[in-house]
Design a protein around this motif. Structure first.
Motif, PDB file in Angstrom:
ATOM      1  N   ILE A 144       0.788  -1.080   0.086  1.00 21.01           N
ATOM      2  CA  ILE A 144       0.050  -0.072  -0.042  1.00 21.01           C
ATOM      3  C   ILE A 144       0.752   1.185   0.106  1.00 21.01           C
ATOM      4  O   ILE A 144       1.699   1.695   1.006  1.00 21.01           O
ATOM      5  CB  ILE A 144      -1.073   0.030   1.225  1.00 21.01           C
ATOM      6  N   PHE A 145       0.656   1.753  -1.101  1.00 15.07           N
ATOM      7  CA  PHE A 145       1.590   3.243  -1.309  1.00 15.07           C
ATOM      8  C   PHE A 145       0.486   4.420  -1.687  1.00 15.07           C
ATOM      9  O   PHE A 145      -0.302   4.196  -2.536  1.00 15.07           O
ATOM     10  CB  PHE A 145       2.770   3.140  -2.272  1.00 15.07           C
ATOM     11  N   GLU A 146       0.833   5.523  -1.181  1.00 10.99           N
ATOM     12  CA  GLU A 146       0.232   6.793  -1.809  1.00 10.99           C
ATOM     13  C   GLU A 146       1.531   7.522  -2.668  1.00 10.99           C
ATOM     14  O   GLU A 146       1.982   8.304  -1.792  1.00 10.99           O
ATOM     15  CB  GLU A 146      -0.304   7.806  -0.887  1.00 10.99           C
ATOM     16  N   ASP A 147       1.452   7.247  -3.866  1.00  2.87           N
ATOM     17  CA  ASP A 147       2.801   7.637  -4.602  1.00  2.87           C
ATOM     18  C   ASP A 147       4.040   7.015  -3.934  1.00  2.87           C
ATOM     19  O   ASP A 147       3.986   5.959  -3.526  1.00  2.87           O
ATOM     20  CB  ASP A 147       2.745   9.150  -4.667  1.00  2.87           C
ATOM     21  N   ILE A 148       4.725   7.881  -3.309  1.00  2.21           N
ATOM     22  CA  ILE A 148       6.008   7.447  -2.618  1.00  2.21           C
ATOM     23  C   ILE A 148       5.773   7.369  -0.993  1.00  2.21           C
ATOM     24  O   ILE A 148       6.920   6.901  -0.345  1.00  2.21           O
ATOM     25  CB  ILE A 148       7.395   8.105  -2.857  1.00  2.21           C
ATOM     26  N   LYS A 149       4.746   7.570  -0.464  1.00  2.65           N
ATOM     27  CA  LYS A 149       4.265   7.658   0.741  1.00  2.65           C
ATOM     28  C   LYS A 149       3.526   6.353   1.218  1.00  2.65           C
ATOM     29  O   LYS A 149       2.804   5.925   0.496  1.00  2.65           O
ATOM     30  CB  LYS A 149       3.320   9.152   1.224  1.00  2.65           C
ATOM     31  N   MET A 150       3.982   5.673   2.593  1.00  2.00           N
ATOM     32  CA  MET A 150       3.289   5.003   2.969  1.00  2.00           C
ATOM     33  C   MET A 150       2.356   5.302   4.203  1.00  2.00           C
ATOM     34  O   MET A 150       2.799   6.034   5.107  1.00  2.00           O
ATOM     35  CB  MET A 150       4.004   3.930   3.647  1.00  2.00           C
TER      36      MET A 150
END
Length: 221
Positions: A144-150
């Motif tokens: 699970i990622f939001e672009d490069i953020k977890m």
């Protein structure tokens, strides 16, 4: 296909969409294969497929073939599902949880996810889903990622305890994490240290990509 041939020399973008959840989603021909990317990272296929294939190989293809139900938290384009079905030839049930309906639409259109009969897609928040589900799983893949953020909840003990409680005996968690700085290294070591060693064995695999680190947890009782 001419685009596929040219993609060995230069990436060729064939689709781009703004998504409310994932911001920018792009489908690109790269080195002869279709890949799904966000603005700053690979979401499915390409390097991500290599990373998760490496994790599955570490668990063992023979062990996976004996499993009856696999949960994938974070589907995106479905590359790990394709690895399970096409490469390992896994025949059991797969439940995929994805928060972004746009992502599933793209996965169906460009990567033929809709053709996998043993796959059930649930559009839901992973945190909400694991609180509600009554099933037990042989393998839980967390990607699970939001672009490069977890999202922070992935590393909170409440969430890790909950997904561990959903494992069958000798079940596995394969957790793909992104490491961009030393704080992330500390976060991962803390996460591992909080797993109950009497009930679970846990390890971090040597990295095969610079910024991704895989954590594997196995229920030993």
């Amino acid at each position: 296909m001419i685009q596929k041939l040219f993609s060995y020399f230069i990436p060729i973008k064939i689709f781009k969409k703004k998504s409310s959840r994932s911001k920018i989603i792009e489908v690109t021909w790269a080195n002869g294969e279709l890949v799904l990317d966000s603005e700053n990272t690979n979401y499915s296929y390409g390097s991500l497929q290599r990373i998760l294939r490496y994790g599955l190989r570490n668990i063992g293809y023979d062990a996976i073939l004996e499993m009856s139900h696999i949960l994938v938290l974070g589907v995106a384009g479905g590359s790990v599902i394709k690895t399970l079905v096409d490469e390992i030839e896994y025949k059991g049930k797969i439940t995929g949880v994805e928060i972004d309906p746009d992502m599933i639409e793209i996965a169906n259109q460009y990567f033929n996810l809709k053709d996998i009969k043993q796959l059930e897609i649930v559009i839901d928040d992973a945190f909400e889903f694991v609180l509600k589900t009554k099933d037990k799983y042989d393998l839980i893949i967390v990607d699970i990622f939001e672009d490069i953020k977890m999202p922070n909840f992935l590393f909170e003990s409440f969430f890790s305890n909950r997904i561990c409680s959903l494992l069958k005996n000798q079940g596995f968690i394969l957790f793909n994490t992104m490491i961009l700085d030393e704080a992330h290294n500390v976060r991962n070591r803390k996460y591992i240290s909080e797993i109950n060693p009497k009930l679970f064995s846990s390890k971090m695999l040597p990295r095969i990509e610079v910024h991704n680190e895989l954590i594997i947890i196995e229920k030993v009782e």
